[in-house]
Design a protein around this motif. Structure first.
Motif, PDB file in Angstrom:
ATOM      1  N   SER A 131      29.520  25.458  31.880  1.00 41.36           N
ATOM      2  CA  SER A 131      29.729  25.852  30.490  1.00 41.36           C
ATOM      3  C   SER A 131      28.555  25.401  29.637  1.00 41.36           C
ATOM      4  CB  SER A 131      31.032  25.255  29.936  1.00 41.36           C
ATOM      5  OG  SER A 131      32.141  25.678  30.704  1.00 41.36           O
ATOM      6  N   VAL A 132      28.249  26.200  28.630  1.00 35.74           N
ATOM      7  CA  VAL A 132      27.227  25.871  27.641  1.00 35.74           C
ATOM      8  C   VAL A 132      27.930  25.589  26.320  1.00 35.74           C
ATOM      9  CG1 VAL A 132      25.208  26.691  26.364  1.00 35.74           C
ATOM     10  CG2 VAL A 132      25.481  27.284  28.781  1.00 35.74           C
ATOM     11  N   GLY A 133      27.676  24.415  25.754  1.00 36.88           N
ATOM     12  CA  GLY A 133      28.313  24.033  24.494  1.00 36.88           C
ATOM     13  C   GLY A 133      29.717  23.529  24.689  1.00 36.88           C
ATOM     14  N   ALA A 134      30.599  24.387  25.106  1.00 33.66           N
ATOM     15  CA  ALA A 134      32.001  24.012  25.345  1.00 33.66           C
ATOM     16  C   ALA A 134      32.617  25.033  26.289  1.00 33.66           C
ATOM     17  CB  ALA A 134      32.779  23.959  24.034  1.00 33.66           C
ATOM     18  N   PRO A 135      33.640  24.632  27.059  1.00 38.26           N
ATOM     19  CA  PRO A 135      34.272  25.570  27.995  1.00 38.26           C
ATOM     20  C   PRO A 135      34.987  26.702  27.270  1.00 38.26           C
ATOM     21  CG  PRO A 135      34.770  23.284  28.567  1.00 38.26           C
ATOM     22  CD  PRO A 135      34.155  23.265  27.205  1.00 38.26           C
ATOM     23  N   SER A 136      35.106  27.841  27.934  1.00 35.23           N
ATOM     24  CA  SER A 136      35.861  28.973  27.436  1.00 35.23           C
ATOM     25  C   SER A 136      36.592  29.604  28.619  1.00 35.23           C
ATOM     26  CB  SER A 136      34.926  29.996  26.770  1.00 35.23           C
ATOM     27  OG  SER A 136      34.029  30.542  27.729  1.00 35.23           O
ATOM     28  N   GLU A 137      37.299  30.697  28.388  1.00 39.37           N
ATOM     29  CA  GLU A 137      37.972  31.391  29.476  1.00 39.37           C
ATOM     30  C   GLU A 137      36.929  31.888  30.471  1.00 39.37           C
ATOM     31  OE1 GLU A 137      41.232  32.824  31.586  1.00 39.37           O
ATOM     32  OE2 GLU A 137      41.187  31.589  29.760  1.00 39.37           O
ATOM     33  N   PRO A 138      37.036  31.505  31.757  1.00 41.71           N
ATOM     34  CA  PRO A 138      36.015  31.914  32.731  1.00 41.71           C
ATOM     35  C   PRO A 138      35.954  33.431  32.867  1.00 41.71           C
ATOM     36  CG  PRO A 138      37.388  30.147  33.606  1.00 41.71           C
ATOM     37  CD  PRO A 138      38.050  30.621  32.352  1.00 41.71           C
ATOM     38  N   PRO A 139      34.761  34.001  32.960  1.00 42.93           N
ATOM     39  CA  PRO A 139      34.635  35.449  33.137  1.00 42.93           C
ATOM     40  C   PRO A 139      34.969  35.849  34.565  1.00 42.93           C
ATOM     41  CG  PRO A 139      32.479  34.441  33.219  1.00 42.93           C
ATOM     42  CD  PRO A 139      33.450  33.327  32.905  1.00 42.93           C
ATOM     43  N   VAL A 140      35.063  37.138  34.805  1.00 45.18           N
ATOM     44  CA  VAL A 140      35.349  37.686  36.126  1.00 45.18           C
ATOM     45  C   VAL A 140      34.179  38.563  36.544  1.00 45.18           C
ATOM     46  CG1 VAL A 140      36.888  39.153  37.478  1.00 45.18           C
ATOM     47  CG2 VAL A 140      37.831  37.639  35.725  1.00 45.18           C
ATOM     48  N   ASP A 141      33.728  38.402  37.794  1.00 48.29           N
ATOM     49  CA  ASP A 141      32.648  39.224  38.318  1.00 48.29           C
ATOM     50  C   ASP A 141      33.245  40.505  38.878  1.00 48.29           C
ATOM     51  OD1 ASP A 141      30.390  40.322  39.344  1.00 48.29           O
ATOM     52  OD2 ASP A 141      29.931  38.704  40.748  1.00 48.29           O
ATOM     53  N   THR A 142      33.301  41.543  38.048  1.00 46.56           N
ATOM     54  CA  THR A 142      33.929  42.794  38.478  1.00 46.56           C
ATOM     55  C   THR A 142      33.104  43.513  39.538  1.00 46.56           C
ATOM     56  OG1 THR A 142      32.823  43.944  36.652  1.00 46.56           O
ATOM     57  CG2 THR A 142      35.064  43.124  36.265  1.00 46.56           C
ATOM     58  N   GLY A 143      31.825  43.158  39.661  1.00 44.58           N
ATOM     59  CA  GLY A 143      30.986  43.815  40.661  1.00 44.58           C
ATOM     60  C   GLY A 143      30.879  43.049  41.953  1.00 44.58           C
ATOM     61  N   ASP A 144      31.651  41.961  42.091  1.00 42.09           N
ATOM     62  CA  ASP A 144      31.541  41.133  43.295  1.00 42.09           C
ATOM     63  C   ASP A 144      32.399  41.723  44.410  1.00 42.09           C
ATOM     64  OD1 ASP A 144      31.129  39.158  45.131  1.00 42.09           O
ATOM     65  OD2 ASP A 144      32.521  37.728  44.209  1.00 42.09           O
ATOM     66  N   ASP A 145      31.739  42.290  45.413  1.00 41.96           N
ATOM     67  CA  ASP A 145      32.446  42.839  46.576  1.00 41.96           C
ATOM     68  C   ASP A 145      31.956  42.151  47.844  1.00 41.96           C
ATOM     69  OD1 ASP A 145      29.917  43.780  46.576  1.00 41.96           O
ATOM     70  OD2 ASP A 145      30.422  45.883  46.949  1.00 41.96           O
ATOM     71  N   SER A 146      31.622  40.851  47.689  1.00 37.45           N
ATOM     72  CA  SER A 146      30.942  40.162  48.790  1.00 37.45           C
ATOM     73  C   SER A 146      31.896  39.450  49.740  1.00 37.45           C
ATOM     74  CB  SER A 146      29.943  39.137  48.215  1.00 37.45           C
ATOM     75  OG  SER A 146      30.608  38.138  47.476  1.00 37.45           O
ATOM     76  N   ARG A 147      33.172  39.526  49.473  1.00 33.89           N
ATOM     77  CA  ARG A 147      34.087  38.862  50.401  1.00 33.89           C
ATOM     78  C   ARG A 147      34.157  39.612  51.719  1.00 33.89           C
ATOM     79  NH1 ARG A 147      39.480  37.683  47.024  1.00 33.89           N
ATOM     80  NH2 ARG A 147      38.983  39.733  46.221  1.00 33.89           N
ATOM     81  N   ALA A 148      34.213  38.861  52.793  1.00 36.01           N
ATOM     82  CA  ALA A 148      34.177  39.458  54.123  1.00 36.01           C
ATOM     83  C   ALA A 148      35.400  40.341  54.345  1.00 36.01           C
ATOM     84  CB  ALA A 148      34.113  38.366  55.183  1.00 36.01           C
ATOM     85  N   ASP A 149      35.165  41.526  54.853  1.00 36.21           N
ATOM     86  CA  ASP A 149      36.251  42.437  55.210  1.00 36.21           C
ATOM     87  C   ASP A 149      36.865  41.937  56.514  1.00 36.21           C
ATOM     88  OD1 ASP A 149      37.793  44.589  56.216  1.00 36.21           O
ATOM     89  OD2 ASP A 149      36.638  45.983  54.984  1.00 36.21           O
ATOM     90  N   PRO A 150      38.171  41.653  56.544  1.00 39.12           N
ATOM     91  CA  PRO A 150      38.781  41.139  57.782  1.00 39.12           C
ATOM     92  C   PRO A 150      38.671  42.120  58.937  1.00 39.12           C
ATOM     93  CG  PRO A 150      40.458  41.689  56.137  1.00 39.12           C
ATOM     94  CD  PRO A 150      39.143  41.732  55.442  1.00 39.12           C
ATOM     95  N   VAL A 151      38.615  43.418  58.638  1.00 38.04           N
ATOM     96  CA  VAL A 151      38.449  44.401  59.711  1.00 38.04           C
ATOM     97  C   VAL A 151      37.107  44.199  60.397  1.00 38.04           C
ATOM     98  CG1 VAL A 151      38.252  46.859  60.231  1.00 38.04           C
ATOM     99  CG2 VAL A 151      39.957  46.073  58.577  1.00 38.04           C
ATOM    100  N   VAL A 152      36.063  43.959  59.602  1.00 42.10           N
ATOM    101  CA  VAL A 152      34.728  43.745  60.169  1.00 42.10           C
ATOM    102  C   VAL A 152      34.689  42.455  60.978  1.00 42.10           C
ATOM    103  CG1 VAL A 152      32.301  43.332  59.606  1.00 42.10           C
ATOM    104  CG2 VAL A 152      33.591  45.068  58.361  1.00 42.10           C
TER     105      VAL A 152
END
Length: 554
Positions: A131-152
């Motif tokens: 956080s910069v200055g003070a904490p706030s509601e954490p954002p969400v990375d809507t473009g993050d598709d890096s989690r491993a696919d269990p099928v793979v």
């Protein structure tokens, strides 16, 4: 006439195999060099995970335990409003990654997500906030598709299992046909089995190489792009698999005369060299090449794999062909020799497995506290069961029961093969699991190695950080802010820690002011427990306030 053409054909086959071996050696020499490292984990970051800093940093720095490689567009910094705060490409220097950050994104909580490739070819991903200055509601990375696919992930495990099965189906028939096969028996069945084994190894090698693309990028099984494939083939993992395919092609040329019974001694020597080189490609593409002792691990793992192929491949030949077809005289000559081979292979397998487990597990605690360690224990238990069955088979051979009544031996061999099929499945999962020596490592920002909290008084709010929050030496950081979340200068700092439950009275913490609102100190905490941390900050000549926090130390 046939005899006159056989010799030139044999010379041509040898030259072709030698050329294939030369090509693979050159490929090995030209393959990208990678340092001997372990399965990387994030060891620290700047800003620290969950920390509050007064000013926006110009870059975020990730430090891993070992060198890592880049996965395109898989490192992101998300601003409090959800927009991308990272600017330009991150730079990689061994184990350190520098991410340029836009300083105009404003105050609040930032999210850092990352996905990189460790030296043992496994992707490493994670996320943390600061956080910069003070904490706030954490954002969400809507473009993050890096989690491993269990099928793979499961498909890669299945592919490696098929590769192991193909290896034993190739080695067993080749070895038995070359050295133990009775001349009167037809060679068609074992030869067909060897070609199936060669095909399975080649198929598994290609499949696992292609699946490494989505495994690296975090996509689905069909998310294979040219750029992703180029990234995989440019790595040590990809080079090892290409070399294996080259060696298989070279071996296939000499395999035909061996299976037909016309191979000479030189052919067998060249095949042995090709086989030994091919065995090295498995450890070079996995954990052993990235262990603390890579030279030892690679050789030991190749011995482990080769011993497995000799033992289990021989068992398949014994159960499927020799016991049903060979007569009493032939079995009486073959089984004692095979029994000695099996004893030698099992001994090498056991010794190599112990050495590799000691390197990869590292501590006794990791045997039961990590997935890798528990899989090793499961494999040891299954292996002990197989050894018991093998000892029973060896006893039957010594008593010459097999020659006159092969049914008991045949049953014992099928039991061995059944249990070892499970062992191969466990091994396929094991090679895809982070080694215990790194799975137990503290990752930066993990709750077990980092403590942070925010406390308030009537004058200010204070961000408190302690690392590693364990017995022994610890670093503490204090940041003060106004109640409106602006940096608040402090004139004088004072801090103490105490552990009343253990009768430890207040201990002064020497503090060093780093900025107007930030001070740091070092303290040795001799025991685990709920420590009471008291911090007094004087903001003017007359204004001061004291805050208290309970810090769990393990």
């Amino acid at each position: 006439m046939a005899s006159m053409t056989a010799a030139p054909r044999r010379r041509f086959a040898r030259l072709t195999a030698a050329a294939g071996l030369l090509v693979t050696v050159v490929a090995l020499l030209l393959a990208p060099a990678s340092p001997a490292t372990a399965h990387a984990v994030l060891s620290s970051s700047s800003p620290a995970a969950s920390s509050v800093v007064p000013n926006a940093p110009t870059e975020v720095v990730l430090t891993f335990t070992e060198p890592v490689r880049k996965v395109p567009d898989k490192i992101r910094v998300i601003a409090p409003d959800g927009s991308r705060a990272d600017r330009g490409e991150p730079t990689f220097a061994d184990s350190v990654v520098n991410i340029p950050v836009d300083t105009s994104a404003g105050n609040g909580t930032y999210l850092v997500t990352y996905r990189v490739i460790s030296a043992d070819s496994h992707p490493v991903s994670g996320a943390f906030t600061y956080s910069v200055g003070a904490p706030s509601e954490p954002p969400v990375d809507t473009g993050d598709d890096s989690r491993a696919d269990p099928v793979v992930s499961n498909a890669i495990k299945a592919g490696k299992f098929v590769g192991y099965a193909g290896l034993l189906l190739l080695v067993g028939p080749a070895l038995v046909l070359a050295l133990l096969w009775p001349r009167r028996l037809p060679r068609t069945g074992p030869a067909r089995l060897a070609w199936i084994g060669l095909g399975l190894v080649a198929l598994a090698t290609v499949t696992v190489t292609l699946l490494q693309v989505p495994y690296t990028n975090g996509g689905g099984p069909f998310d294979i792009t040219g750029a992703g494939l180029s990234l995989v083939l440019g790595s040590t993992f990809g080079a090892a698999h290409l070399v294996r395919l080259g060696l298989l092609a070279a071996a296939a040329v000499l395999l035909r005369p061996l299976l037909a019974g016309t191979a000479g001694r030189t052919d067998l020597v060249i095949l042995g060299v090709l086989g030994g080189a091919a065995l090295l490609t498995w450890p070079l593409a996995g954990h052993p090449a990235a262990s603390p002792a890579p030279a030892v691990s690679v050789v030991v793992d190749a011995v482990h794999l080769g011993s497995m192929a000799v033992w289990l491949g021989g068992l398949v030949m014994l159960a499927a062909f020799l016991l049903p077809r060979a007569d009493e005289r032939e079995l009486g000559a073959i089984l004692p020799i095979w029994s000695r081979w099996a004893a030698l292979a099992v001994s090498a397998l056991l010794l190599a497995g112990i050495v590799q487990a000691l390197i990869e597990v590292a501590t006794p605690t990791a045997l039961v506290s990590t997935t890798y360690g528990r899989l090793v224990l499961a494999k040891v238990g299954l292996f002990a069961l197989v050894i018991g069955v093998a000892a029973y088979s060896r006893q039957l051979v010594r008593k010459r029961v097999a020659a006159s009544r092969p049914a008991p031996v045949r049953r014992a061999v099928w039991v061995e093969l059944g249990v070892t099929a499970v062992v191969l499945a466990v091994t396929a999962v094991l090679v895809q699991t982070p080694p215990a020596r790194t799975a137990g490592a503290d990752v930066a920002g993990a709750q077990s190695g980092y403590f942070t909290t925010t406390v308030q008084s009537s004058l200010y709010s204070m961000q408190i950080e302690m690392s590693p929050a364990q017995r022994g030496n610890n670093s503490v950081h204090f940041y003060t802010y106004t109640l409106e979340n602006q940096p608040l200068p402090v004139v004088e700092w004072k801090a103490t820690v105490a552990l009343p439950s253990a009768g430890i009275e207040a201990i002064d913490v020497p503090l060093l002011p780093l900025t107007d609102n930030h001070a740091t100190g070092e303290i040795n905490l001799p025991a685990a427990g709920e420590w009471e941390l008291r911090v007094t900050a004087r903001t003017t000549e007359i204004d001061q306030a004291t805050v208290t926090a309970t810090v769990p130390i393990r």
